[in-house]
Design a protein around this motif. Structure first.
Motif, PDB file in Angstrom:
ATOM      1  N   LEU A 174       4.691   7.136  -3.312  1.00  0.00           N
ATOM      2  CA  LEU A 174       4.630   5.920  -2.512  1.00  0.00           C
ATOM      3  C   LEU A 174       5.475   4.806  -3.128  1.00  0.00           C
ATOM      4  CD1 LEU A 174       0.827   5.675  -1.601  1.00  0.00           C
ATOM      5  CD2 LEU A 174       2.722   6.520  -0.168  1.00  0.00           C
ATOM      6  N   ASP A 175       5.955   3.928  -2.263  1.00  0.00           N
ATOM      7  CA  ASP A 175       6.611   2.713  -2.728  1.00  0.00           C
ATOM      8  C   ASP A 175       5.570   1.833  -3.429  1.00  0.00           C
ATOM      9  OD1 ASP A 175       8.972   0.705  -2.463  1.00  0.00           O
ATOM     10  OD2 ASP A 175       7.213  -0.389  -1.749  1.00  0.00           O
ATOM     11  N   ALA A 176       6.052   0.975  -4.321  1.00  0.00           N
ATOM     12  CA  ALA A 176       5.140   0.113  -5.092  1.00  0.00           C
ATOM     13  C   ALA A 176       4.269  -0.751  -4.177  1.00  0.00           C
ATOM     14  CB  ALA A 176       5.953  -0.769  -6.042  1.00  0.00           C
ATOM     15  N   VAL A 177       4.823  -1.192  -3.054  1.00  0.00           N
ATOM     16  CA  VAL A 177       4.042  -2.027  -2.135  1.00  0.00           C
ATOM     17  C   VAL A 177       2.942  -1.194  -1.467  1.00  0.00           C
ATOM     18  CG1 VAL A 177       4.139  -3.444  -0.048  1.00  0.00           C
ATOM     19  CG2 VAL A 177       5.980  -3.589  -1.741  1.00  0.00           C
ATOM     20  N   GLN A 178       3.263   0.011  -1.073  1.00  0.00           N
ATOM     21  CA  GLN A 178       2.247   0.885  -0.465  1.00  0.00           C
ATOM     22  C   GLN A 178       1.113   1.153  -1.461  1.00  0.00           C
ATOM     23  OE1 GLN A 178       5.222   3.912   0.559  1.00  0.00           O
ATOM     24  NE2 GLN A 178       4.657   3.673   2.723  1.00  0.00           N
ATOM     25  N   GLN A 179       1.498   1.464  -2.703  1.00  0.00           N
ATOM     26  CA  GLN A 179       0.494   1.765  -3.728  1.00  0.00           C
ATOM     27  C   GLN A 179      -0.400   0.550  -3.975  1.00  0.00           C
ATOM     28  OE1 GLN A 179       0.179   4.935  -5.173  1.00  0.00           O
ATOM     29  NE2 GLN A 179      -1.797   4.007  -5.740  1.00  0.00           N
ATOM     30  N   ALA A 180       0.219  -0.633  -4.003  1.00  0.00           N
ATOM     31  CA  ALA A 180      -0.552  -1.851  -4.269  1.00  0.00           C
ATOM     32  C   ALA A 180      -1.518  -2.153  -3.121  1.00  0.00           C
ATOM     33  CB  ALA A 180       0.401  -3.028  -4.485  1.00  0.00           C
ATOM     34  N   PHE A 181      -1.118  -1.895  -1.879  1.00  0.00           N
ATOM     35  CA  PHE A 181      -2.034  -2.100  -0.750  1.00  0.00           C
ATOM     36  C   PHE A 181      -3.248  -1.185  -0.887  1.00  0.00           C
ATOM     37  CE2 PHE A 181      -0.706  -4.783   2.943  1.00  0.00           C
ATOM     38  CZ  PHE A 181       0.354  -5.428   2.320  1.00  0.00           C
ATOM     39  N   MET A 182      -3.032   0.043  -1.359  1.00  0.00           N
ATOM     40  CA  MET A 182      -4.170   0.951  -1.567  1.00  0.00           C
ATOM     41  C   MET A 182      -5.039   0.459  -2.720  1.00  0.00           C
ATOM     42  SD  MET A 182      -2.370   4.657  -1.029  1.00  0.00           S
ATOM     43  CE  MET A 182      -3.813   5.520  -1.647  1.00  0.00           C
ATOM     44  N   ASP A 183      -4.402   0.122  -3.832  1.00  0.00           N
ATOM     45  CA  ASP A 183      -5.169  -0.252  -5.025  1.00  0.00           C
ATOM     46  C   ASP A 183      -5.939  -1.557  -4.819  1.00  0.00           C
ATOM     47  OD1 ASP A 183      -4.135   2.000  -6.152  1.00  0.00           O
ATOM     48  OD2 ASP A 183      -2.605   0.966  -7.345  1.00  0.00           O
ATOM     49  N   ALA A 184      -5.364  -2.475  -4.044  1.00  0.00           N
ATOM     50  CA  ALA A 184      -6.016  -3.769  -3.838  1.00  0.00           C
ATOM     51  C   ALA A 184      -7.021  -3.716  -2.684  1.00  0.00           C
ATOM     52  CB  ALA A 184      -4.965  -4.846  -3.572  1.00  0.00           C
ATOM     53  N   GLY A 185      -7.079  -2.614  -1.984  1.00  0.00           N
ATOM     54  CA  GLY A 185      -7.972  -2.532  -0.821  1.00  0.00           C
ATOM     55  C   GLY A 185      -7.548  -3.498   0.271  1.00  0.00           C
ATOM     56  N   ALA A 186      -6.245  -3.584   0.516  1.00  0.00           N
ATOM     57  CA  ALA A 186      -5.704  -4.566   1.452  1.00  0.00           C
ATOM     58  C   ALA A 186      -5.671  -4.049   2.888  1.00  0.00           C
ATOM     59  CB  ALA A 186      -4.311  -4.988   1.005  1.00  0.00           C
ATOM     60  N   VAL A 187      -6.476  -3.060   3.176  1.00  0.00           N
ATOM     61  CA  VAL A 187      -6.448  -2.425   4.492  1.00  0.00           C
ATOM     62  C   VAL A 187      -7.849  -2.402   5.086  1.00  0.00           C
ATOM     63  CG1 VAL A 187      -5.992  -0.278   5.714  1.00  0.00           C
ATOM     64  CG2 VAL A 187      -4.524  -0.957   3.807  1.00  0.00           C
ATOM     65  N   GLN A 188      -7.948  -2.838   6.339  1.00  0.00           N
ATOM     66  CA  GLN A 188      -9.209  -2.564   7.040  1.00  0.00           C
ATOM     67  C   GLN A 188      -8.928  -1.628   8.199  1.00  0.00           C
ATOM     68  OE1 GLN A 188     -12.034  -5.740   7.636  1.00  0.00           O
ATOM     69  NE2 GLN A 188     -11.600  -6.615   5.637  1.00  0.00           N
ATOM     70  N   CYS A 189      -8.685  -2.158   9.395  1.00  0.00           N
ATOM     71  CA  CYS A 189      -8.425  -1.213  10.497  1.00  0.00           C
ATOM     72  C   CYS A 189      -7.073  -0.544  10.348  1.00  0.00           C
ATOM     73  CB  CYS A 189      -8.555  -1.898  11.849  1.00  0.00           C
ATOM     74  SG  CYS A 189      -7.038  -2.655  12.471  1.00  0.00           S
ATOM     75  N   GLY A 190      -6.155  -1.193   9.645  1.00  0.00           N
ATOM     76  CA  GLY A 190      -4.878  -0.563   9.333  1.00  0.00           C
ATOM     77  C   GLY A 190      -3.760  -0.795  10.331  1.00  0.00           C
ATOM     78  N   PHE A 191      -4.058  -1.450  11.438  1.00  0.00           N
ATOM     79  CA  PHE A 191      -3.042  -1.557  12.484  1.00  0.00           C
ATOM     80  C   PHE A 191      -1.894  -2.473  12.071  1.00  0.00           C
ATOM     81  CE2 PHE A 191      -1.654  -1.608  16.950  1.00  0.00           C
ATOM     82  CZ  PHE A 191      -1.863  -0.273  17.233  1.00  0.00           C
ATOM     83  N   CYS A 192      -2.197  -3.520  11.310  1.00  0.00           N
ATOM     84  CA  CYS A 192      -1.134  -4.453  10.894  1.00  0.00           C
ATOM     85  C   CYS A 192      -0.440  -3.975   9.634  1.00  0.00           C
ATOM     86  CB  CYS A 192      -1.714  -5.846  10.660  1.00  0.00           C
ATOM     87  SG  CYS A 192      -2.805  -5.932   9.213  1.00  0.00           S
ATOM     88  N   THR A 193      -1.027  -2.984   8.959  1.00  0.00           N
ATOM     89  CA  THR A 193      -0.580  -2.612   7.617  1.00  0.00           C
ATOM     90  C   THR A 193       0.884  -2.177   7.538  1.00  0.00           C
ATOM     91  OG1 THR A 193      -2.863  -1.932   7.195  1.00  0.00           O
ATOM     92  CG2 THR A 193      -1.200  -1.259   5.589  1.00  0.00           C
ATOM     93  N   PRO A 194       1.368  -1.307   8.432  1.00  0.00           N
ATOM     94  CA  PRO A 194       2.773  -0.881   8.297  1.00  0.00           C
ATOM     95  C   PRO A 194       3.750  -2.053   8.380  1.00  0.00           C
ATOM     96  CG  PRO A 194       1.583   0.561   9.797  1.00  0.00           C
ATOM     97  CD  PRO A 194       0.688  -0.606   9.535  1.00  0.00           C
ATOM     98  N   GLY A 195       3.497  -2.976   9.300  1.00  0.00           N
ATOM     99  CA  GLY A 195       4.389  -4.138   9.423  1.00  0.00           C
ATOM    100  C   GLY A 195       4.331  -5.015   8.194  1.00  0.00           C
ATOM    101  N   LEU A 196       3.126  -5.226   7.686  1.00  0.00           N
ATOM    102  CA  LEU A 196       2.969  -6.033   6.477  1.00  0.00           C
ATOM    103  C   LEU A 196       3.664  -5.385   5.286  1.00  0.00           C
ATOM    104  CD1 LEU A 196      -0.681  -7.247   6.937  1.00  0.00           C
ATOM    105  CD2 LEU A 196       1.199  -8.736   6.228  1.00  0.00           C
TER     106      LEU A 196
END
Lengths: 178, 330
Positions: A84-106
């Motif tokens: 994974l890219d560092a940003v993808q990994q950080a979103f997982m590690d930080a729990g920055a996802v709920q429903c996930g719909f906005c996640t790819p754009g972010l």
């Protein structure tokens, strides 16, 4: 009409594209890349953010013909052979996802922010800068705090990696420092 | 969305010829407004002539020290340009105050000037709107108009022009250059937008079929001390409820030169010439700034729900000119 472009490094051609189709529709429905999300369809939410010729845009407002001959990178194209890219990994590690719909754009927009700052040898972006760059990406679940945590985490990891690499590349200076 | 054709223009004369051959065609810049309006059925062109690839994407310093900005320069590139930031900082600030990064990467200078109002009745094809369907009426006047015009409106339309960039360009006397079937033409931005009157559907003085090729800014030393401020209903990524582009040259406490333009108050970016005249040669004091704003806003005709814009615009004038006076002294 026929639309040819490069998507995530691969040359692709979509046949019988209707002029009214958006780049987002072509990516999702014709090229099997559903990572970019179809939410507001009017450029307000950023869920469809992709790179078009190296600049992030809202794919929902790009007419298919406008993308012809251009270079597109979607969220699917960010991960490399190393994972994974560092940003993808950080979103997982930080729990920055709920429903996930906005996640790819972010993730694409945050990837762009770090590319233009830390990756370019600049300082880690401050919170005001992160908020402004992500202003066009709406999230209805998280309240944004975990998203900010994720971007800060990715930025810090990249900065640390860059500092470590610089230290290895310039042993002479490191010696002097001791 | 209705059926339409798409064609990429090879060169400027080719684009103009394509449109001349099909008057129901429209030029396509970044598409961030036009494509959106096509989805909702507000815009129904038969053919899109994509002009974004035309070689009009340069920003050049003119011989006299002004700037020539190509029509297909993106908002992002305009705001990042070092000459723009140095010579006309309010222009770079205005562009960055508009939209989101994603939209600024697609949107073009030419398209920005031609973007349509964000009036909710204009956008809603189930509602009457004199701008969209001439003669159908204006529900905003008796309805939702808290973000509508206080200056230069009419009984037929009270919509505002949404551009931030255009406000700064108006303050700096920009001239729009275009290409027509008969050759190139120029149009000062001051006369580019038509008065609303009883024809709100006729928005610009562009000759039929003309393609905007660029915008020229005459040299303006005063512009180096300029700022843009935008008031929104949230911190970022919203259209203005009030905005101002201001430039000021003060020497020994006297206003030598001043430029003022307001956004979100009229159907066009509003150049505050009465205020400029009142200020020039007079003292650079908060009292004088307030009096000049009152002179300009004496013509305001607020509706029941947008009277706040009079006070807001007045406050913007005083705050910005006060800040610029301090900046000029430093």
């Amino acid at each position: 009409m026929r639309v040819s472009m490069r998507v995530n490094g691969r040359r692709v051609t979509a046949e019988d594209v209707w002029e009214g189709e958006s780049l987002l529709f072509v990516l999702r429905e014709r090229l099997g890349l559903p990572g970019s999300k179809n939410a507001c369809e009017q450029g307000e939410c950023g869920s469809c953010t992709v790179y078009l010729d190296d600049s992030p845009v809202c794919a929902c407002l790009v007419a298919a013909g406008q993308a012809g001959g251009r270079d597109v990178v979607t969220v699917e194209g960010l991960a490399g052979a190393a994972g994974l890219d560092a940003v993808q990994q950080a979103f997982m590690d930080a729990g920055a996802v709920q429903c996930g719909f906005c996640t790819p754009g972010l993730i694409v927009q945050a990837h762009y922010l770090l590319r233009e700052t830390v990756d370019a040898g600049g300082p880690v972006p401050d919170d005001g800068e992160i908020r402004e760059v992500l202003a066009g990406n709406l999230c209805r679940c998280t309240g944004y705090e975990k998203i900010l945590d994720a971007v800060r985490l990715a930025a810090a990891r990249k900065a640390a990696a860059a500092a470590a690499a610089a230290g290895q590349a310039e042993p002479g200076q490191a010696e002097v420092g001791r | 969305m209705r059926e339409f054709g798409y064609q990429r223009a090879d060169d400027v004369p080719g684009a103009v010829a394509l449109l001349a051959a099909d008057p129901a065609a429209r030029y396509l810049g970044g598409g961030t407004n036009l494509v959106d309006l096509m989805k909702t059925g507000v815009e129904k062109p038969a053919l899109l002539i994509d002009v974004r690839e035309l070689p009009l994407d340069r920003i050049e310093v003119t011989g006299s020290g002004g700037l020539r900005i190509g029509a297909t320069v993106t908002n992002s590139d305009l705001a990042a340009d070092p000459e723009v930031r140095r010579r006309y900082p309010a222009l770079a600030q205005a562009v960055l105050a508009g939209a989101s990064g994603q939209l600024r990467n697609m949107a073009t200078v030419g398209g920005n000037l031609l973007q349509r109002t964000r009036c909710g009745y204009f956008a809603d094809t189930t509602k009457p709107c004199n701008k969209r369907e001439p003669g159908s009426g204006c529900p905003a006047i008796a309805g939702e108009h808290h973000n509508h015009a206080i200056l230069g409106a009419s009984a037929h339309c009270v919509a505002t022009h949404p551009s931030d960039m255009g406000v700064a360009l108006t303050a700096f006397d920009a001239v729009v250059t275009c290409e027509t079937a008969d050759g190139p033409a120029e149009l000062p931005l001051a006369g580019f937008y038509l008065p609303v009157g009883d024809t709100p559907h006729l928005e610009t003085a562009l000759p039929p079929g003309a393609l905007i090729t660029g915008v020229t800014l005459p040299p303006a030393p005063v512009a180096a001390t300029s700022r843009y401020r935008k008031v929104r209903e949230r911190a970022s990524y919203a259209f203005a409820i009030g905005s101002i582009a201001a430039a000021l040259d003060v020497q020994d406490g006297v206003v030598r030169d001043v430029r003022l333009a307001f956004g979100a108050v009229a159907s066009r970016p509003w150049r505050a010439r009465a205020a400029e005249r009142a200020l020039t040669g007079g003292p650079a004091t908060a009292e004088a700034f307030a009096a000049a704003a009152d002179t300009e806003l004496a013509a305001a005709e607020p509706l029941p729900h947008n009277g706040y814009k009079v006070a807001l615009t007045r406050n913007l004038v005083v705050a910005m000119l006060t800040e610029l006076t301090q900046e000029a002294v430093r």
